[in-house]
Scaffold this motif. Sequence first.
Motif, short mmCIF file in Angstrom:
data_model
loop_
_atom_site.label_atom_id
_atom_site.label_comp_id
_atom_site.label_asym_id
_atom_site.label_seq_id
_atom_site.Cartn_x
_atom_site.Cartn_y
_atom_site.Cartn_z
N GLU A 172 0.87 -1.17 0.00
CA GLU A 172 0.00 0.00 0.00
C GLU A 172 0.91 1.22 0.00
N ILE A 173 0.84 2.00 -1.06
CA ILE A 173 1.69 3.18 -1.20
C ILE A 173 0.81 4.42 -1.10
N HIS A 174 1.17 5.31 -0.18
CA HIS A 174 0.41 6.54 0.04
C HIS A 174 1.24 7.73 -0.42
N ALA A 175 0.68 8.53 -1.31
CA ALA A 175 1.40 9.67 -1.87
C ALA A 175 0.54 10.93 -1.74
N GLU A 176 1.09 11.95 -1.07
CA GLU A 176 0.39 13.22 -1.00
C GLU A 176 0.47 13.92 -2.36
N MET A 177 -0.65 14.47 -2.82
CA MET A 177 -0.69 15.15 -4.09
C MET A 177 -0.21 16.60 -3.94
N LEU A 178 0.54 17.08 -4.93
CA LEU A 178 1.12 18.42 -4.90
C LEU A 178 0.11 19.49 -5.33
N THR A 179 -1.00 19.53 -4.64
CA THR A 179 -2.01 20.55 -4.92
C THR A 179 -1.74 21.78 -4.03
N ASP A 180 -2.36 22.90 -4.39
CA ASP A 180 -2.22 24.11 -3.58
C ASP A 180 -3.07 24.04 -2.32
N SER A 181 -4.24 23.40 -2.43
CA SER A 181 -5.16 23.33 -1.29
C SER A 181 -5.48 21.89 -0.94
N LYS A 182 -6.14 21.71 0.19
CA LYS A 182 -6.42 20.37 0.71
C LYS A 182 -7.55 19.68 -0.07
N MET A 183 -7.82 18.43 0.31
CA MET A 183 -8.73 17.59 -0.46
C MET A 183 -10.17 18.07 -0.41
N PHE A 184 -10.62 18.54 0.76
CA PHE A 184 -12.04 18.87 0.91
C PHE A 184 -12.29 20.27 1.47
N CYS A 185 -11.24 21.10 1.54
CA CYS A 185 -11.41 22.47 2.03
C CYS A 185 -10.40 23.37 1.33
N GLY A 186 -10.47 24.66 1.61
CA GLY A 186 -9.62 25.62 0.94
C GLY A 186 -8.31 25.89 1.63
N CYS A 187 -8.00 25.18 2.71
CA CYS A 187 -6.73 25.41 3.41
C CYS A 187 -5.55 25.11 2.49
N ARG A 188 -4.50 25.91 2.60
CA ARG A 188 -3.32 25.69 1.78
C ARG A 188 -2.58 24.45 2.26
N VAL A 189 -1.91 23.79 1.35
CA VAL A 189 -1.05 22.66 1.70
C VAL A 189 0.33 23.22 2.02
N VAL A 190 0.84 22.93 3.21
CA VAL A 190 2.12 23.46 3.66
C VAL A 190 3.08 22.31 3.95
N ASP A 191 4.34 22.63 4.08
CA ASP A 191 5.37 21.65 4.44
C ASP A 191 5.13 21.22 5.89
N SER A 192 4.82 19.95 6.09
CA SER A 192 4.45 19.48 7.43
C SER A 192 5.64 19.45 8.38
N SER A 208 -1.01 25.74 11.66
CA SER A 208 -1.10 27.05 11.04
C SER A 208 -1.89 27.03 9.73
N ALA A 209 -2.24 25.86 9.25
CA ALA A 209 -2.99 25.74 8.00
C ALA A 209 -4.19 24.82 8.23
N VAL A 210 -5.11 25.28 9.07
CA VAL A 210 -6.28 24.48 9.43
C VAL A 210 -7.52 25.36 9.39
N CYS A 211 -8.68 24.70 9.30
CA CYS A 211 -9.96 25.40 9.30
C CYS A 211 -11.01 24.48 9.92
N PRO A 212 -12.24 24.95 10.11
CA PRO A 212 -13.26 24.08 10.72
C PRO A 212 -13.53 22.80 9.94
N VAL A 213 -13.32 22.81 8.60
CA VAL A 213 -13.59 21.60 7.81
C VAL A 213 -12.55 20.52 8.11
#
Length: 358
Positions: free
Chosen positions: A14-34, A41-46
């Motif tokens: 099982e290989i899990h790969a984060e996609m290089l999108t600007d925002s998250k899967m189901f909300c508008g939060c930006r994707v940041v370097d974890s 710092s990049a979270v919202c109610p969703v």
Amino acid sequence: MSEKSSYEAVIGLEIHAEMLTDSKMFCGCRVVDSVEAAPNSAVCPVCLGMPGMLPVINSRAIEYALRVALALNCEIQLHNIFARKSYFYPDLPKAFQISQYELPLARHGWLDVEGADGEVRRIRIRRVHMEEDTGKLTHLEGGGSLVDYNRSGVPLLEIVSEPDIRSGEEARIFTSKIRQILRYLGVNSGDMEKGVLRVEPNISIRPVGSEILGTRTELKNLNSFRALADGTDFEIKRQSAVLDAGELVIQETRGWHDTRRVTFSQRVKEEADDYRYFAEPDLPPLQLEKDWVDEIAAGLPELPDAKIARYRETLGLSAYDAGVLAGDRRVAEFYDTAVSAGGDPKTMANWMINDLFA
């Protein structure tokens, strides 16, 4: 595992790969370097799972997932659904993960891999599906844990192979090739140390010649090729010793201790029923347009295997030179540009590999 062993390893990944999108899967939060970004710092109610919040599907994440599925020769399912996968852990604020189960994005793919002996084997791919990543836990030595939800909700692609792999080294080669394809497609950085690409082998053994699968264990969240190869081979030897002692292998999730180079038990392995999958009520079924899928397929770059074949058959390069130049897309594009500008293919290959790389 020794060549004289009476057991055969059966391994699925099982290989899990984060996609290089600007925002998250189901909300508008930006994707940041974890690793580098300030925690939470990049979270919202969703993505924090607050009551009453509704998800919206990220179309770019679906596009990137389709690129991967098409590159892996999968059958695309135009009609697919998201599901709730219920489990309880501090890094999952909703107490469920939005994933795909019965109707994933793609199925029945394959990837050919060449072993150290030159033999080419076809590894089948069971499914490719989308889900959201979890948060990140940091366990403190004195007790207690810290949780960072920056990663929670980041688009996560899961690639599930059939149990066609037979050794830790073959698992390493397969995963390395998947990583190369992801980077060629521009959908994942391949940075395993930062956890944007993680692999979990499911390992069992059986007597040589048997068709009956043994009890499997899963090694969780391996983030290096060495850990994958060594952890898998250790687990094969451990299970062999258990059976030779007349005992039974326990179905469980195990971790890999990078310093001691051993696996250790974490928890009893869950079955699909334990996750209580059901269709996600806050998301409609995802209906893909065939024209859009065809457009994505037409826009795929020349992939590493095709590029290596062209370098060898058309430009007359050796297998080694072709493999080195095709290993990174940017290097290959530099080489292709130089040859198109009139450079002799072999001379340019020698100059790049021996002089430019140095």
